[in-house]
Design a protein around this motif. Structure first.
Motif, PDB file in Angstrom:
ATOM      1  N   ASP A   1       0.876  -1.163   0.000  1.00 16.69           N
ATOM      2  CA  ASP A   1       0.000   0.000   0.000  1.00 16.69           C
ATOM      3  C   ASP A   1       0.915   1.214   0.000  1.00 16.69           C
ATOM      4  O   ASP A   1       1.453   1.601   1.049  1.00 16.69           O
ATOM      5  CB  ASP A   1      -0.888   0.019   1.245  1.00 16.69           C
ATOM      6  CG  ASP A   1      -1.996  -1.006   1.189  1.00 16.69           C
ATOM      7  OD1 ASP A   1      -2.386  -1.388   0.070  1.00 16.69           O
ATOM      8  OD2 ASP A   1      -2.470  -1.436   2.259  1.00 16.69           O
ATOM      9  N   VAL A   2       1.116   1.810  -1.169  1.00 16.99           N
ATOM     10  CA  VAL A   2       1.979   2.990  -1.250  1.00 16.99           C
ATOM     11  C   VAL A   2       1.281   4.178  -0.608  1.00 16.99           C
ATOM     12  O   VAL A   2       1.870   4.911   0.190  1.00 16.99           O
ATOM     13  CB  VAL A   2       2.334   3.295  -2.715  1.00 16.99           C
ATOM     14  CG1 VAL A   2       3.163   4.574  -2.806  1.00 16.99           C
ATOM     15  CG2 VAL A   2       3.101   2.123  -3.315  1.00 16.99           C
ATOM     16  N   LEU A   3       0.027   4.355  -0.941  1.00 19.59           N
ATOM     17  CA  LEU A   3      -0.789   5.416  -0.339  1.00 19.59           C
ATOM     18  C   LEU A   3      -2.033   4.798   0.263  1.00 19.59           C
ATOM     19  O   LEU A   3      -2.686   3.959  -0.373  1.00 19.59           O
ATOM     20  CB  LEU A   3      -1.203   6.447  -1.389  1.00 19.59           C
ATOM     21  CG  LEU A   3      -0.116   7.347  -1.966  1.00 19.59           C
ATOM     22  CD1 LEU A   3      -0.710   8.245  -3.044  1.00 19.59           C
ATOM     23  CD2 LEU A   3       0.529   8.192  -0.875  1.00 19.59           C
ATOM     24  N   ASN A   4      -2.375   5.230   1.453  1.00 18.34           N
ATOM     25  CA  ASN A   4      -3.563   4.729   2.132  1.00 18.34           C
ATOM     26  C   ASN A   4      -4.459   5.890   2.542  1.00 18.34           C
ATOM     27  O   ASN A   4      -4.013   6.817   3.230  1.00 18.34           O
ATOM     28  CB  ASN A   4      -3.156   3.924   3.376  1.00 18.34           C
ATOM     29  CG  ASN A   4      -4.335   3.194   3.990  1.00 18.34           C
ATOM     30  OD1 ASN A   4      -5.055   2.481   3.298  1.00 18.34           O
ATOM     31  ND2 ASN A   4      -4.539   3.365   5.292  1.00 18.34           N
ATOM     32  N   GLU A   5      -5.701   5.843   2.059  1.00 18.76           N
ATOM     33  CA  GLU A   5      -6.749   6.784   2.477  1.00 18.76           C
ATOM     34  C   GLU A   5      -6.372   8.241   2.205  1.00 18.76           C
ATOM     35  O   GLU A   5      -6.347   9.075   3.112  1.00 18.76           O
ATOM     36  CB  GLU A   5      -7.085   6.565   3.954  1.00 18.76           C
ATOM     37  CG  GLU A   5      -7.590   5.153   4.228  1.00 18.76           C
ATOM     38  CD  GLU A   5      -7.918   4.915   5.697  1.00 18.76           C
ATOM     39  OE1 GLU A   5      -7.843   5.858   6.504  1.00 18.76           O
ATOM     40  OE2 GLU A   5      -8.232   3.760   6.043  1.00 18.76           O
ATOM     41  N   VAL A   6      -6.121   8.572   0.952  1.00 20.71           N
ATOM     42  CA  VAL A   6      -5.764   9.947   0.585  1.00 20.71           C
ATOM     43  C   VAL A   6      -6.924  10.706  -0.041  1.00 20.71           C
ATOM     44  O   VAL A   6      -6.828  11.926  -0.226  1.00 20.71           O
ATOM     45  CB  VAL A   6      -4.553   9.969  -0.377  1.00 20.71           C
ATOM     46  CG1 VAL A   6      -3.349   9.336   0.283  1.00 20.71           C
ATOM     47  CG2 VAL A   6      -4.872   9.294  -1.700  1.00 20.71           C
ATOM     48  N   MET A   7      -8.020  10.020  -0.371  1.00 26.53           N
ATOM     49  CA  MET A   7      -9.152  10.687  -1.001  1.00 26.53           C
ATOM     50  C   MET A   7     -10.121  11.206   0.059  1.00 26.53           C
ATOM     51  O   MET A   7     -10.353  10.564   1.083  1.00 26.53           O
ATOM     52  CB  MET A   7      -9.891   9.723  -1.942  1.00 26.53           C
ATOM     53  CG  MET A   7      -9.020   9.106  -3.021  1.00 26.53           C
ATOM     54  SD  MET A   7      -8.219  10.325  -4.104  1.00 26.53           S
ATOM     55  CE  MET A   7      -9.650  11.002  -4.955  1.00 26.53           C
ATOM     56  N   GLY A   8     -10.681  12.382  -0.209  1.00 27.46           N
ATOM     57  CA  GLY A   8     -11.606  12.992   0.741  1.00 27.46           C
ATOM     58  C   GLY A   8     -12.981  12.363   0.685  1.00 27.46           C
ATOM     59  O   GLY A   8     -13.442  11.904  -0.362  1.00 27.46           O
TER      60      GLY A   8
END
Length: 568
Positions: free
Chosen positions: A157-164
């Motif tokens: 998981d490079v990015l986790n939970e970045v969307m609003g």
């Protein structure tokens, strides 16, 4: 004379037992039944999570159940837990310990996560650092975690939970700028949404061979009639990044089903998975749990009739989501968060579905029973309806529908897909032939039914299959020779033939290897029985791959390891 053979099962079994190679039909998992992973169709990896910074992952019964049943596990690591300041060391040891244990047990490791901006806001020094230092500190952290997972981690998981979420503070692409509590996302404050691009670029540099994922909650269903919904924002943003050449391999959908009696829109989930697959992305279900019952006192309700009814409904939800995943060829991983109540999502809350950042503080500590196993403590793990429902779903899929695959050798994989040959007819068209060859995958061959194979697992087994070509529905068959007394013996040849349920030459043992490939072994005979891509020796003494396949003794060659690529 070469021909396809018929061998009576009783005689074959006697032969195989005598030479010591008869394949076991049942693999036990401590519950007296086949391991969960052995019921999954090839190419689908099922598992859960080890929280390396909590002692619970080392509980003997809990750990044993995971190691015996799963073929992929998440190893988790969070910045606030492991890094107390820019001049302090980053404590990666528990993460690395869990990852190594999994690797040593031939289980794929998913690393969670290289960057989790929301949870980093729990760290005062991270919030207070000068903006000009954020990128360097971000890279330092990612590099330390990636190095700890080197040679173990299959995907990140490079990015986790970045969307609003709706009504969050987010930019025009839906990327979160701050949390509901007003805390700024420091990475965004320093670099804007470009921090997301930098994260994937850094990750590819740090671990070139790993699969790189962007993981989100609340995006499982599509919302085609309302373009303000989070799932559509994610789709548009990821499409934009892919168009820019950002190295994203897939999307992780967390799939937290969040209230008692919730019945997800399964068709909307299937549509959503399809549109992300059409972007060329893998799909992982990364953190599935299903709220079944809410109480402040779990001991007083286990195992009440009301809770049992809730668990049965929960089981049907787990099953339906798994069925959606199995039907979607891009869906390659299905994981729980967690598989046991006492260790679910937030260990210090026990049984709680609630997230430490986004929960309603008035419901803090509510017990919601979201996992597939009952327990009050680690010594009392008992499967729920969900566990049984999912096992039945996987058995039914593999024994009835079967997954459809392209099969390619690990030796020069791009040009080694198994194809059923065709014979040119008088009209200039092709009729299905009996022979096989290897062919490159390109835009033309991608459409060929002759390159697609259905794996049909034999009832009552865990790894024995009939392998059917979708072109005219012939079956992969080992050839044989008949001697002067009329007895049949296996040869090294292959052909395609009509199915005969009595022919053991059409049964294939498909076993998973630690390099994410499979061996494909004939069930008839005890030598020269592994599917192998042939090569020819060149002037330098090395070998060049050909487009021919035969059966040979096993020598751990890459030519004997095969990728099973799920397709439609």
């Amino acid at each position: 004379m070469n021909a396809t053979i018929v061998m009576k099962p009783s005689l074959l079994k006697q032969i195989l037992v005598l030479v010591g190679v008869f394949t076991s039909i049942v693999i036990c998992n401590g519950q007296g039944e086949e391991a969960f992973r052995d019921l999954a169709p090839p190419g689908l990896y099922v598992g859960s999570v080890f929280h390396g910074y909590s002692d619970t992952w080392q509980e003997p019964d809990y750990q044993a159940l995971a190691l015996e049943n799963f073929n992929i596990m998440t190893s988790s690591i969070y910045l606030p837990t492991v890094w107390q300041g820019p001049s302090e060391p980053i404590n990666v040891a528990p993460f690395a310990e869990a990852a190594k244990l999994l690797k040593d047990n031939n289980i794929l490791v998913h690393g969670h996560s290289l960057l989790y901006p929301a949870i980093a806001t729990l760290t005062d020094w991270w919030n207070d650092q000068p903006t000009e230092e954020v990128e360097d500190n971000m890279y330092t952290y990612m590099a330390a975690v990636a190095e700890a997972g080197r040679d173990c981690v299959f995907s990140w998981d490079v990015l986790n939970e970045v969307m609003g979420d709706d009504n969050n503070d987010m930019d025009e692409d839906g990327v979160r700028r701050s949390l509901f509590n007003g805390k700024a996302i420091k990475e965004y404050e320093a670099m804007g949404q470009n921090y997301t691009r930098k994260a994937f670029t850094f990750a590819r540099q740090l671990d070139p061979s790993a699969k790189l994922m962007l993981t989100e909650y609340g995006c499982e269903e599509d919302f085609l009639d309302d373009d303000n919904e989070k799932s559509d924002r994610l789709y548009r943003f990821v499409s934009k990044l892919l168009d820019e050449g950002i190295p994203i391999d897939g999307i992780g959908f967390q799939v937290h089903v969040g209230s008692e009696g919730s019945n997800p829109d399964y068709l909307a989930i299937a549509r959503n998975f399809e549109r992300f697959r059409k972007l060329g992305l893998l799909i992982y279900i990364t953190e599935m749990d299903v709220v079944s019952f809410s109480t402040l006192n779990p001991e007083s309700v286990v195992p009440s009739a009301e809770l049992q009814r809730a668990a049965r409904f929960q089981g049907r939800v787990y099953r339906r989501i798994l069925e959606v995943c199995m039907a979607e060829p891009a869906c390659q991983s299905f994981r729980f968060w967690d598989f046991a109540e006492y260790n679910s999502r937030v260990p210090e809350l026990r049984y709680s579905w609630l997230h430490p950042i986004t929960h309603d503080p008035n419901r803090f500590g509510v017990y919601t029973y979201p996992t597939p196993f009952w327990d009050i403590n680690p010594e009392n793990l008992r499967p729920k309806s969900a566990w049984r429902e999912m096992r039945e779903a996987m058995k039914g899929f593999s024994e009835n529908e079967g997954g459809i695959y392209r099969i390619t050798s690990n030796w020069n994989a791009i040009n080694s897909y198994i194809v059923r040959d065709g014979d040119l007819n008088e009209n200039g068209g092709y009729e299905p032939g009996r022979t096989l060859q290897l062919h490159a995958l390109d835009e033309n061959s991608r459409q060929w039914s002759s390159m697609k194979w259905r794996l049909e697992r034999l009832v009552g087994t865990t790894n024995i299959y009939h392998i059917q070509c979708l072109w005219a529905h012939g079956y992969l068959t080992r050839t044989g020779e008949q001697n002067s007394e009329g007895e049949w013996f296996p040869t090294a040849g292959l052909r395609v033939d009509d199915l005969d349920l009595d022919w053991w030459s059409q049964r294939w043992v498909v076993d998973y290897n630690e390099d994410n490939t499979y061996t494909i072994k004939s069930y008839w005979g005890n030598e020269n029985d592994y599917l192998t891509r042939l090569g020819v020796q060149d002037a330098t003494g090395g070998y060049q791959a050909t487009n021919e396949i035969r059966l040979q003794d096993y020598n751990q060659y890459s030519s004997q390891h095969w990728y099973l690529e799920r397709t439609l």
